[in-house]
Write an enzyme that holds these catalytic residues in place. Structure first.
Site, short mmCIF file in Angstrom:
data_model
loop_
_atom_site.label_atom_id
_atom_site.label_comp_id
_atom_site.label_asym_id
_atom_site.label_seq_id
_atom_site.Cartn_x
_atom_site.Cartn_y
_atom_site.Cartn_z
N GLY A 7 -11.64 65.78 10.48
CA GLY A 7 -11.64 64.38 10.06
C GLY A 7 -10.32 63.99 9.42
CG ASP A 41 -24.67 69.07 12.80
OD1 ASP A 41 -24.88 69.06 11.56
OD2 ASP A 41 -24.74 68.05 13.51
CE1 TYR A 90 -20.30 58.42 3.24
CE2 TYR A 90 -20.02 56.74 1.55
CZ TYR A 90 -19.54 57.85 2.23
OH TYR A 90 -18.31 58.38 1.89
CB THR A 95 -8.80 58.29 0.70
OG1 THR A 95 -9.14 58.62 -0.65
CG2 THR A 95 -7.62 59.14 1.14
NE ARG A 135 -12.67 55.42 7.26
CZ ARG A 135 -12.66 56.71 6.92
NH1 ARG A 135 -12.64 57.04 5.65
NH2 ARG A 135 -12.67 57.66 7.83
#
Ligand code: NAD
Ligand code: UDP
Length: 323
Positions: free
Chosen positions: A15, A61, A151, A181, A192
Site C-alpha cells: 500500500g 489476506d 472503517y 497522510t 482521496r
C-alpha cells in the site's frame, strides 16, 4: 526502532504507507517479511525491493492464519486495511474484517511469540469531532452504523482488542492514530482528496470539491508519518499516539494550493458532501512530541510539490480515471 537488525513483519506492505515503511525499515538494516492481498495496494510499489536479500513478500489476506515463518518476527506493523473512503464504502465487509479479524490473528500470533505489534489506527476514531484540536483522551463522536462505520468502528474495535490483549494477556502493543497522510505512491484512482485534486489539476479537469469545501483536514507528508511509526515501535509508550501534522486547511484552500503549484487552469466544481464526512480534523501532537520527540518536518507546500512531481511522471506513463 532499535539499531540492531530485527526481523520485522509488515501487513499492507504494497500500500501507500506500507511500501514507504518497508523502504525505511530496509534502509535501517532490518529484515522485512511483507504481506498484502493487493486489494488496494500495488505490487509495483515494491519493485525496487523484490530482489533485496533482506526482503520477502507474500500475497495473502491478513484475515487468514499468519504465514508459518512469521513466528520468527520480532516486530509486526499492521497496516492491512483499505484507507480511502471512496474504496471502503464499496467494500465495507472486507474493511471491517481486516480491521477486526485480521488484527485478531496478529494479536494471537504476538501472544504466542512475544512479538511487539503496532496497529495503524486512525483519526477516524474521533469521528465528526466536537473538540478541536483532537487529543488522545477525547472519546470521539462516531456514527456506529453509517457509511463510514465499517472503517471508524472497525478501528475503534481494534483499539479495544489491543488494550484487552495487552491488559489480560500481556501482549506488547503499540497504537498509532494516523491523520490524513499523503505523498508519492498514493494511487491516482483511489479517491482521496490529495490524489484526486492533483490528478484533476494535471489533466485539466474540474477539481471536485465536496460540500462547500469549508471542511478541514490536516495533511502529514508520508516520510514524517513513517518516522513516527518507527519511533513508536521502538519506544516504551503504548499509545494511542496521534501521528499527524497540526496545520489545518479547508478543502477549498487545498484546491487553490494545488492549482497554484501545478499551474493548472482547472476550475472548481462543487459536489454533494458524502454522508458523515467530518467537518473539522486537526491533531494535538503534544503527546507525540513528549514521548517520541517527534513532530512533522515537511511543509504542505513542499510535500505537495514532491507529490505533484510523482504524479506528473506517473501520468506521463498511463491514463487515469479519478474515483
Ligand atoms: P492503502 O490502501 O494504500 O494500503 C493498505 C494496504 O493493505 C493495501 O496494499 C491493501 O492491498 C492491503 N490490504 C487491505 N486489506 C487487506 C487484507 N485483508 N489482507 C492483506 N492486505 C490487505 O492505505 P494506506 O493509506 O497505506 O493506509 C495504511 C494503513 O494506515 C491502513 O491501516 C489505514 O487504516 C492506516 N491509516 C492511513 C491513513 C492515511 O491517511 N494514509 C490515515 C489513517 C490511518
Ligand atoms: N474531498 C473532496 N473532493 C474529493 C475527495 C475528497 O472535497 O475529490 C473531501 C472529502 O469530502 C473530505 C476531505 O476531502 O472532506 C478528505 O477526504 P479524503 O477522502 O481524502 O479523506 P477523509 O479524511 O475523509 O478520510
Amino acid at each position: 526502532m532499535n539499531h540492531d537488525s530485527l526481523q520485522v513483519a509488515v501487513t499492507g506492505a504494497a500500500g501507500f504507507v506500507g511500501s514507504h515503511l518497508c523502504d525505511a525499515l530496509l534502509a535501517q538494516g532490518h529484515r522485512v517479511m511483507a504481506l498484502d492481498n493487493l486489494s488496494t495496494g500495488d505490487i509495483g510499489h515494491l519493485d525496487g525491493l523484490l530482489g533485496h536479500k533482506a526482503f520477502t513478500f507474500q500475497r495473502r489476506d491478513v484475515c487468514l492464519e499468519p504465514p508459518r515463518d512469521w513466528g520468527e518476527a520480532q516486530r509486526i506493523f499492521n497496516l492491512a486495511c483499505p484507507a480511502s473512503p471512496a474504496y471502503y464504502r464499496t467494500a465495507p465487509v472486507d474493511t471491517v474484517l481486516s480491521s477486526v479479524l485480521g488484527l485478531w490473528r496478529l494479536l494471537e500470533l504476538s501472544q504466542r511469540t512475544g512479538a511487539r505489534l503496532l496497529q495503524t489506527s486512525t483519526s477516524e476514531v474521533y469521528g465528526d469531532a466536537q473538540r478541536h484540536p483532537q487529543r488522545e483522551d477525547y472519546w470521539g463522536h462516531v456514527n456506529p452504523n453509517g457509511a463510514r462505520s465499517c472503517y471508524d468502528e472497525g478501528k475503534r474495535c481494534g483499539e479495544a482488542m489491543l488494550m484487552a490483549y495487552h491488559q489480560e494477556r500481556k501482549v506488547d502493543v503499540r497504537i498509532a492514530r494516523i491523520f490524513n497522510t499523503y505523498g508519492p505512491r498514493l494511487r491516482p484512482g483511489d479517491g482521496r482528496v490529495v490524489s484526486n485534486f492533483i490528478v484533476q489539476a494535471l489533466q485539466g479537469h474540474d477539481l471536485t470539491v465536496y460540500g462547500d469545501g469549508q471542511q478541514t483536514r490536516s495533511f502529514c507528508y508520508v516520510s514524517d508519518t513513517v518516522k513516527a511509526l518507527m519511533l513508536l515501535m521502538g519506544a516504551d509508550e503504548i499509545g494511542p499516539v496521534n501521528v499527524g501534522n497540526p496545520g489545518e486547511h479547508t478543502m477549498l484552500a487545498l484546491a487553490e494550493l494545488v492549482l497554484r503549484l501545478t499551474g493548472s487552469r482547472s476550475r472548481l466544481v462543487f459536489l454533494p458532501l458524502p454522508q458523515d464526512d467530518p467537518r473539522r480534523r486537526c491533531p494535538d501532537i503534544d503527546h507525540a512530541r513528549a514521548t517520541l520527540g517527534w513532530q512533522p518536518e515537511v511543509s504542505l507546500e513542499d510535500g505537495l510539490s514532491r507529490t505533484i512531481h510523482h504524479f506528473r511522471q506517473l501520468l506521463g506513463q498511463q491514463r487515469v480515471i479519478v474515483a
